[in-house]
Motif scaffolding. Structure first.
Motif, mmCIF file in Angstrom:
data_model
loop_
_atom_site.group_PDB
_atom_site.id
_atom_site.type_symbol
_atom_site.label_atom_id
_atom_site.label_comp_id
_atom_site.label_asym_id
_atom_site.label_seq_id
_atom_site.Cartn_x
_atom_site.Cartn_y
_atom_site.Cartn_z
ATOM 1 N N ASN A 272 -4.195 4.699 4.023
ATOM 2 C CA ASN A 272 -4.101 3.662 3.272
ATOM 3 C C ASN A 272 -4.865 3.967 1.826
ATOM 4 O OD1 ASN A 272 -2.481 2.288 5.398
ATOM 5 N ND2 ASN A 272 -4.470 2.739 6.319
ATOM 6 N N THR A 305 -2.990 0.097 -3.215
ATOM 7 C CA THR A 305 -3.016 0.995 -2.096
ATOM 8 C C THR A 305 -1.634 1.784 -1.816
ATOM 9 O OG1 THR A 305 -4.563 -0.447 -0.956
ATOM 10 C CG2 THR A 305 -3.642 1.169 0.417
ATOM 11 N N LYS A 307 0.376 4.203 0.623
ATOM 12 C CA LYS A 307 0.453 4.723 2.183
ATOM 13 C C LYS A 307 0.843 6.208 2.163
ATOM 14 C CE LYS A 307 0.813 2.923 5.613
ATOM 15 N NZ LYS A 307 0.064 2.518 7.014
#
Length: 371
Positions: A272, A305, A307
């Motif tokens: 993340n 953020t 992934k």
């Protein structure tokens, strides 16, 4: 055990037996047998390295040409013993002795002549699967080499983006966890947008039979890997490798547009990926870029953020309008606080209080003040 395990590995890879899908052969040695073989090599043929942490600033220059070309590239499979953190050693498996392996950078339409070398002092066979390759196993069958051997393949990079490469022999999860992964960047024909600085990182988790910080030699923990319960989660192969507490921080100049290439080797954890104190001004999720058209329009904007799944990559860009220390983290924050996942980037320059004033507190006022 040593000769038997090596022979079974050769047979599982098609070196003296029927070829199989990497990692899926019932004839392949178990992960435990592989680790036993490696332990038998300890203190004899296994070399010791000063570090495995790749320098994030050591990556190829952006492509600046309009025509395709051919690259002659050699990757060396290196099994080395090095420190995860001071006083804690581990047997790593690497490409060219570094984690992540060297970035390969080409242009869409380029041809790569790849040679792989497996030094005779290694204990195990290795290969490489490029996610940028049209071909069986991403080239893993063609690049399999036993200790003391080399192999080669040729491929044309037909689709652009940032892609992982990794070892894909039986027990491939163990080999990747121990460090055998890297990135190939295939730039689109018109190139990537110009930036001032570029950095290159790789995340992976390591499963050992010791606790974090427990001094001494750690061996690979098969049960921990099976249960996806790692000892360390690392950026570039060491605990806090490029943070101020270790080899960092990395310095950039105020006003720089900074591009970060990040590859998640896994083998199991998604990242993340977040820049504390900043944002991904442009982000290319999974390393994806269009073949034609406006890359800026294609990118996601102002992403906090991203992934990054295991076996994938990201490209993110940051603006740096104020001096600060940016912390690059996996926002599963126990991995930062407890397991070693952190790099730091210092932005060097003059204060810009219109954007950020760290000394704005007026001591004459009582209690918090809100605009």
């Amino acid at each position: 055990m040593f000769d038997t395990t090596r022979r079974r590995a050769m047979q599982a890879l098609g070196l003296g037996g029927a070829a199989t899908v990497a990692g899926c052969s019932t004839q392949a040695p178990t992960a435990a047998e592989t680790e036993t073989e490696r332990r038998q090599m300890e203190g004899t043929a296994t070399p010791t390295a000063d570090q495995v942490a790749a320098d994030p600033t050591d990556l190829p220059e952006p492509i600046d040409r309009d025509e395709p070309t051919t690259h002659e590239i050699t990757l060396r499979y290196e099994e080395v013993t090095a420190e995860i953190e001071p006083g804690v050693t581990f047997d790593f498996m690497t490409f060219d002795g570094q984690i992540p392996g060297p970035m390969v950078r080409v242009r869409q339409g380029d041809t790569v002549d790849l040679t792989v070398e497996n030094p005779p002092e290694n204990a195990l066979p290795h290969n490489v699967d490029f996610h940028a390759v049209y071909g069986t196993g991403g080239g893993s069958v063609a690049t399999t080499a036993a200790p003391g051997e080399e192999n080669a393949m040729r491929f044309r990079a037909d689709y652009p983006g940032a892609f992982i490469y990794h070892c894909a022999v039986p027990n491939l999860d163990m080999h990747i966890s121990a460090g055998m992964f890297g990135m190939i960047v295939v730039e689109p024909r018109d190139g990537l947008p110009e930036v001032d600085r570029e950095l290159y990182f790789g995340q992976h988790e390591v499963y050992t039979d010791g606790d974090v910080g427990q001094e001494g030699k750690h061996s690979f923990d098969m049960e921990g890997m099976r249960n996806e319960n790692p000892t360390y989660v690392l950026l570039n192969g060491e605990k806090y490798a490029w943070a101020a507490a270790n080899r960092g921080p990395i310095e950039v100049d105020q006003g720089d547009r900074v591009r970060v290439f990040m590859v998640d080797g896994g083998p199991n954890y998604s990242s993340n990926f977040h820049p504390i104190g900043n944002v991904w001004k442009r982000a290319y999720r999974d390393g994806g870029v269009p073949e034609d058209g406006d890359l800026d329009a294609y990118a996601d904007k102002n992403i906090q953020t991203v992934k990054v799944p295991p076996g994938s990559c990201m490209i993110g860009e940051m603006d740096t309008p104020v001096p600060e220390r940016i912390k690059l983290v996996d926002h599963a924050l126990s991995r930062v606080a407890r397991r070693g996942m952190l790099a730091e980037v210092d932005v060097v320059g003059d204060e810009n209080e219109e954007i950020y004033d760290p000394d704005a507190h007026d001591s004459s006022q009582e209690g918090p003040q809100y605009a």
